[in-house]
Design an enzyme around this catalytic site. Structure first.
Site, PDB file in Angstrom:
ATOM      1  N   SER A   1       0.825  -1.217   0.000  1.00  0.00           N
ATOM      2  CA  SER A   1       0.000   0.000   0.000  1.00  0.00           C
ATOM      3  C   SER A   1       0.855   1.261   0.000  1.00  0.00           C
ATOM      4  O   SER A   1       0.328   2.340  -0.236  1.00  0.00           O
ATOM      5  CB  SER A   1      -0.959   0.002   1.187  1.00  0.00           C
ATOM      6  OG  SER A   1      -0.312  -0.389   2.354  1.00  0.00           O
TER       7      SER A   1
ATOM      8  N   HIS B   1      -3.157  -3.488  -5.951  1.00  0.00           N
ATOM      9  CA  HIS B   1      -3.491  -2.947  -4.630  1.00  0.00           C
ATOM     10  C   HIS B   1      -4.982  -3.075  -4.346  1.00  0.00           C
ATOM     11  O   HIS B   1      -5.785  -2.325  -4.879  1.00  0.00           O
ATOM     12  CB  HIS B   1      -3.034  -1.478  -4.544  1.00  0.00           C
ATOM     13  CG  HIS B   1      -3.211  -0.879  -3.191  1.00  0.00           C
ATOM     14  ND1 HIS B   1      -3.542   0.439  -2.987  1.00  0.00           N
ATOM     15  CD2 HIS B   1      -3.104  -1.420  -1.951  1.00  0.00           C
ATOM     16  CE1 HIS B   1      -3.639   0.668  -1.686  1.00  0.00           C
ATOM     17  NE2 HIS B   1      -3.387  -0.437  -1.045  1.00  0.00           N
TER      18      HIS B   1
ATOM     19  N   GLU C   1      -6.166  -0.939  -7.490  1.00  0.00           N
ATOM     20  CA  GLU C   1      -5.238  -0.049  -8.180  1.00  0.00           C
ATOM     21  C   GLU C   1      -4.171  -0.932  -8.828  1.00  0.00           C
ATOM     22  O   GLU C   1      -3.462  -1.667  -8.126  1.00  0.00           O
ATOM     23  CB  GLU C   1      -4.579   0.931  -7.203  1.00  0.00           C
ATOM     24  CG  GLU C   1      -5.532   1.965  -6.641  1.00  0.00           C
ATOM     25  CD  GLU C   1      -4.898   2.890  -5.603  1.00  0.00           C
ATOM     26  OE1 GLU C   1      -5.437   3.982  -5.381  1.00  0.00           O
ATOM     27  OE2 GLU C   1      -3.874   2.525  -5.008  1.00  0.00           O
TER      28      GLU C   1
ATOM     29  N   ASN D   1      -4.628   6.729  -1.495  1.00  0.00           N
ATOM     30  CA  ASN D   1      -3.950   7.181  -0.283  1.00  0.00           C
ATOM     31  C   ASN D   1      -3.286   8.536  -0.464  1.00  0.00           C
ATOM     32  O   ASN D   1      -2.937   9.196   0.505  1.00  0.00           O
ATOM     33  CB  ASN D   1      -2.921   6.151   0.201  1.00  0.00           C
ATOM     34  CG  ASN D   1      -3.593   5.037   0.981  1.00  0.00           C
ATOM     35  OD1 ASN D   1      -4.675   5.230   1.538  1.00  0.00           O
ATOM     36  ND2 ASN D   1      -2.976   3.872   1.004  1.00  0.00           N
TER      37      ASN D   1
HETATM   38  P1  NAI Z   1      -1.205  -8.967   8.105  1.00  0.00           P
HETATM   39  O1  NAI Z   1      -0.229  -8.660   9.173  1.00  0.00           O
HETATM   40  O2  NAI Z   1      -2.611  -9.227   8.463  1.00  0.00           O
HETATM   41  O3  NAI Z   1      -0.687 -10.211   7.246  1.00  0.00           O
HETATM   42  C1  NAI Z   1       0.611 -10.373   6.786  1.00  0.00           C
HETATM   43  C2  NAI Z   1       0.924 -11.858   6.793  1.00  0.00           C
HETATM   44  O4  NAI Z   1       2.139 -12.064   6.089  1.00  0.00           O
HETATM   45  C3  NAI Z   1       1.129 -12.418   8.203  1.00  0.00           C
HETATM   46  O5  NAI Z   1       0.300 -13.542   8.368  1.00  0.00           O
HETATM   47  C4  NAI Z   1       2.600 -12.801   8.224  1.00  0.00           C
HETATM   48  O6  NAI Z   1       2.864 -13.957   8.988  1.00  0.00           O
HETATM   49  C5  NAI Z   1       2.879 -13.045   6.770  1.00  0.00           C
HETATM   50  N1  NAI Z   1       4.265 -12.892   6.370  1.00  0.00           N
HETATM   51  C6  NAI Z   1       5.174 -11.977   6.781  1.00  0.00           C
HETATM   52  N2  NAI Z   1       6.327 -12.145   6.135  1.00  0.00           N
HETATM   53  C7  NAI Z   1       6.179 -13.204   5.296  1.00  0.00           C
HETATM   54  C8  NAI Z   1       6.999 -13.842   4.324  1.00  0.00           C
HETATM   55  N3  NAI Z   1       8.253 -13.455   4.123  1.00  0.00           N
HETATM   56  N4  NAI Z   1       6.492 -14.867   3.633  1.00  0.00           N
HETATM   57  C9  NAI Z   1       5.229 -15.292   3.845  1.00  0.00           C
HETATM   58  N5  NAI Z   1       4.396 -14.716   4.743  1.00  0.00           N
HETATM   59  C10 NAI Z   1       4.857 -13.687   5.448  1.00  0.00           C
HETATM   60  O7  NAI Z   1      -1.095  -7.758   7.062  1.00  0.00           O
HETATM   61  P2  NAI Z   1      -2.151  -7.258   5.992  1.00  0.00           P
HETATM   62  O8  NAI Z   1      -2.950  -6.179   6.583  1.00  0.00           O
HETATM   63  O9  NAI Z   1      -2.835  -8.418   5.374  1.00  0.00           O
HETATM   64  O10 NAI Z   1      -1.182  -6.570   4.921  1.00  0.00           O
HETATM   65  C11 NAI Z   1      -0.413  -7.296   4.007  1.00  0.00           C
HETATM   66  C12 NAI Z   1       0.064  -6.390   2.897  1.00  0.00           C
HETATM   67  O11 NAI Z   1      -1.060  -5.780   2.292  1.00  0.00           O
HETATM   68  C13 NAI Z   1       0.973  -5.243   3.333  1.00  0.00           C
HETATM   69  O12 NAI Z   1       1.896  -5.004   2.309  1.00  0.00           O
HETATM   70  C14 NAI Z   1       0.000  -4.090   3.483  1.00  0.00           C
HETATM   71  O13 NAI Z   1       0.631  -2.837   3.346  1.00  0.00           O
HETATM   72  C15 NAI Z   1      -0.928  -4.360   2.329  1.00  0.00           C
HETATM   73  N6  NAI Z   1      -2.261  -3.773   2.440  1.00  0.00           N
HETATM   74  C16 NAI Z   1      -2.940  -3.789   3.618  1.00  0.00           C
HETATM   75  C17 NAI Z   1      -4.219  -3.218   3.698  1.00  0.00           C
HETATM   76  C18 NAI Z   1      -4.996  -3.246   4.978  1.00  0.00           C
HETATM   77  O14 NAI Z   1      -5.997  -2.517   5.081  1.00  0.00           O
HETATM   78  N7  NAI Z   1      -4.627  -4.039   5.959  1.00  0.00           N
HETATM   79  C19 NAI Z   1      -4.849  -2.592   2.521  1.00  0.00           C
HETATM   80  C20 NAI Z   1      -4.072  -2.717   1.308  1.00  0.00           C
HETATM   81  C21 NAI Z   1      -2.823  -3.261   1.297  1.00  0.00           C
END
Ligand code: NAI
Length: 513
Positions: A124, A145, A157, A195
């Site tokens: 993001s 995105h 996006e 954003n």
């Molecule tokens: P989250 O913390 O809920 O999930 C991330 C997951 O990735 C965790 O389960 C973690 O164990 C896993 N992980 C970390 N490093 C890893 C690796 N090297 N290999 C495999 N798994 C790994 O985070 P979330 O919110 O789902 O965000 C994930 C991505 O999406 C980030 O880049 C975030 O910026 C982006 N994003 C998040 C939004 C939101 O509203 N939460 C909206 C749009 C994008």
């Protein structure tokens, strides 16, 4: 790059957190076999189990057939090593928001999958260009995105970095459509579309709070009346001040400390205090909100002077004139003057004027008119129901009797007037103008088209209209004049007019006389 049709192609989702689980669901429901991987032991299986409950919930509500839900679930395979997904044609990464970790993952992935597989990142805030740098085939990396919650939010996006091959962006665009989403193309720049363009929605309210112009409840009410589902304060409380502050800081830093994106000390204080919003039980409001916090100051009693003059040509001016007449006023109309205003004899003598904001404060207008009794009121950008909230401010040199009269007049015109300090551009006008300004810069810088900006803001953050739709409604000249007035009041970089907007003044023939 020679891309095969991605319909029903095998998909690998890496990261089974909030976003990854949602992406896996959407892909599986669209018919793709999906591998789901997470480095956290058991996380992918847990996400699948949770998904089973979600899908069952949809079946119970009659929104999904049981066999369709079962088939979607069966398409998802949790895996403990990415190597098991070597035949994936599309990889969507949704892991921790860290450049080095994402780069490392994509290097590992590109050694594994075929050369014609697409690598997509759900980042993001990190530059897609930077994530691709160092890959053997950086042209196949693209931003995809999604917005949270993924199954419900329509927007995607599709973000192209400097390396991204157009065919790759097009393939992900088409894939997003096949998944039932509304994709928009964006160039990889800080904040992408949503954003970035959304920053002023928070920033203008934070600036008004810093000036103590109004309370969070009043500011929220004004913006809700303009059609936003949530006011900025309640929205920041929902998002979490730590997250919102981090995004603002990241956009500010990535724009080389451009003052337009400057974070606010008001929000930093909340973060320092641990008042992060709903999740910590307190932010601008306490959660759950108390009745006292929700209660707005009562509307003034409606009162129309005996004789009024209403200027302005728009439907809005007509409505005001009709409302005044309905209250027994003798109304004269002046349609030669396009500015919406109401003039009347003050109860204590002299003329009083209540006029729509053009970005000058009430005090400045009063000084220029050499007439102390001036009040300004906010823009109405939505079809406002009778009794809708309307911000207004009274010149510091006006008499208290005029201030009371102005409130009565605005109430008689059909609003619930809420008095704020005499901050130029009030609440809605400055917020909308700055959203338009940011969108105009984004378009000029090739981040997106006006149509993409409108779609992105409506679908990504549920805005009631897109910035270019507002521009169409309000007109270029009022927006440019309002921003110029703010710029001259605050004297800094923050309110500088987008060159795109200023050019539009000339090209649309809306150049002021
Ligand atoms: P989250 O913390 O809920 O999930 C991330 C997951 O990735 C965790 O389960 C973690 O164990 C896993 N992980 C970390 N490093 C890893 C690796 N090297 N290999 C495999 N798994 C790994 O985070 P979330 O919110 O789902 O965000 C994930 C991505 O999406 C980030 O880049 C975030 O910026 C982006 N994003 C998040 C939004 C939101 O509203 N939460 C909206 C749009 C994008």
């Amino acid at each position: 790059m020679n891309l095969t049709n991605l319909n029903y192609a095998p998909v690998l989702v890496v990261g089974a957190g909030i976003m990854g689980a949602g992406i896996a669901q959407v892909a599986a429901q669209a018919g793709h076999p999906v591998w789901l991987h997470d480095t956290r032991e058991g996380a992918a299986a847990q996400a699948k189990a949770q998904l089973a409950k979600t899908l069952q919930g949809l079946v119970d509500k009659g929104k999904l057939a049981a066999d369709v839900a079962a088939a979607a679930l069966a398409r998802i395979t949790p895996i403990s090593a990415v190597a098991e997904a070597a035949s994936a044609k599309v990889v969507v990464e949704a892991i921790v928001e860290n450049l080095d970790v994402k780069r490392g993952l994509f290097r590992e992935l590109e050694a594994l999958v075929a050369d014609d597989a697409i690598l997509a990142t759900n980042t993001s805030s990190i530059s897609v260009t930077a994530i691709a740098n160092g890959l053997r085939l950086p042209g196949r990396l693209v931003g995809m995105h999604f917005f949270n919650p993924v199954p419900l939010m329509k927007l995607v996006e599709v973000v192209s970095g400097l390396h991204t091959e157009p065919a790759v962006a097009e393939a992900i665009f088409a894939l997003s459509q096949a998944w039932g989403k509304v994709p928009v193309h964006a160039k990889s720049t800080p904040g992408f579309i949503v954003n970035r363009i959304a920053r002023p929605y928070y920033a203008e309210t934070l600036a008004l709070l810093l000036e103590q112009a109004a309370t969070p409840a009043v500011l929220d009410a004004c913006l809700r009346a303009a059609g936003f589902r949530m006011g900025p304060c309640e929205l920041m409380d929902l998002i979490g001040h730590d997250t919102n502050f981090a995004v603002t800081n990241s956009v500010y830093g990535a724009n080389f400390q451009d003052k337009r994106y400057s974070p606010s000390g008001v929000q930093r204080d909340l973060v320092d205090a641990g008042w992060l919003g709903r999740k910590s039980g307190r932010g601008f409001y306490t959660h759950p909100q108390t009745e006292a916090e929700k209660t707005l100051p009562a509307a003034a009693a409606q009162s129309a002077p005996g004789v009024v003059s209403v200027t302005g040509r728009c439907a809005w001016a007509t409505r005001i004139a009709e409302a005044m007449a309905a209250h027994g006023a003798r109304v004269t109309r002046n349609e030669r003057n396009p500015e919406v205003s109401i003039s009347f004899a003050c109860s204590q003598g002299g003329e009083g004027r209540v006029v729509v904001t053009d970005g000058r404060s009430a005090a400045q207008r009063a000084s220029e008119l050499q007439q102390p009794n001036v009040a300004v009121f906010d823009w109405s950008v939505a079809d406002m129901a009778p009794g809708a909230v309307m911000a207004y401010a009274v010149a510091g040199q006006a008499t208290p009797a005029f201030a009371a009269q102005a409130a009565g007049v605005l109430a008689a015109a059909g609003w619930h007037p809420l008095r704020t300090a005499d901050a130029p551009g009030l609440v809605v006008a400055r917020s909308i103008a700055m959203l338009i300004n940011e969108a105009a810069d984004a378009v000029q810088q090739g981040v997106c088209t006006p149509e993409a900006a409108d779609a992105a803001m409506k679908l990504g953050v549920n805005y009631p209209a897109g910035p270019f739709e507002w521009l169409q409604r309000v007109g270029t000249a009022p927006v440019v004049h309002l921003l110029d007035a703010l710029d001259s009041h605050y004297r800094g970089e923050r309110y500088r007019v987008s060159p795109w907007l200023r050019q539009r003044l000339y090209t649309t023939g809306a150049h002021p006389a």
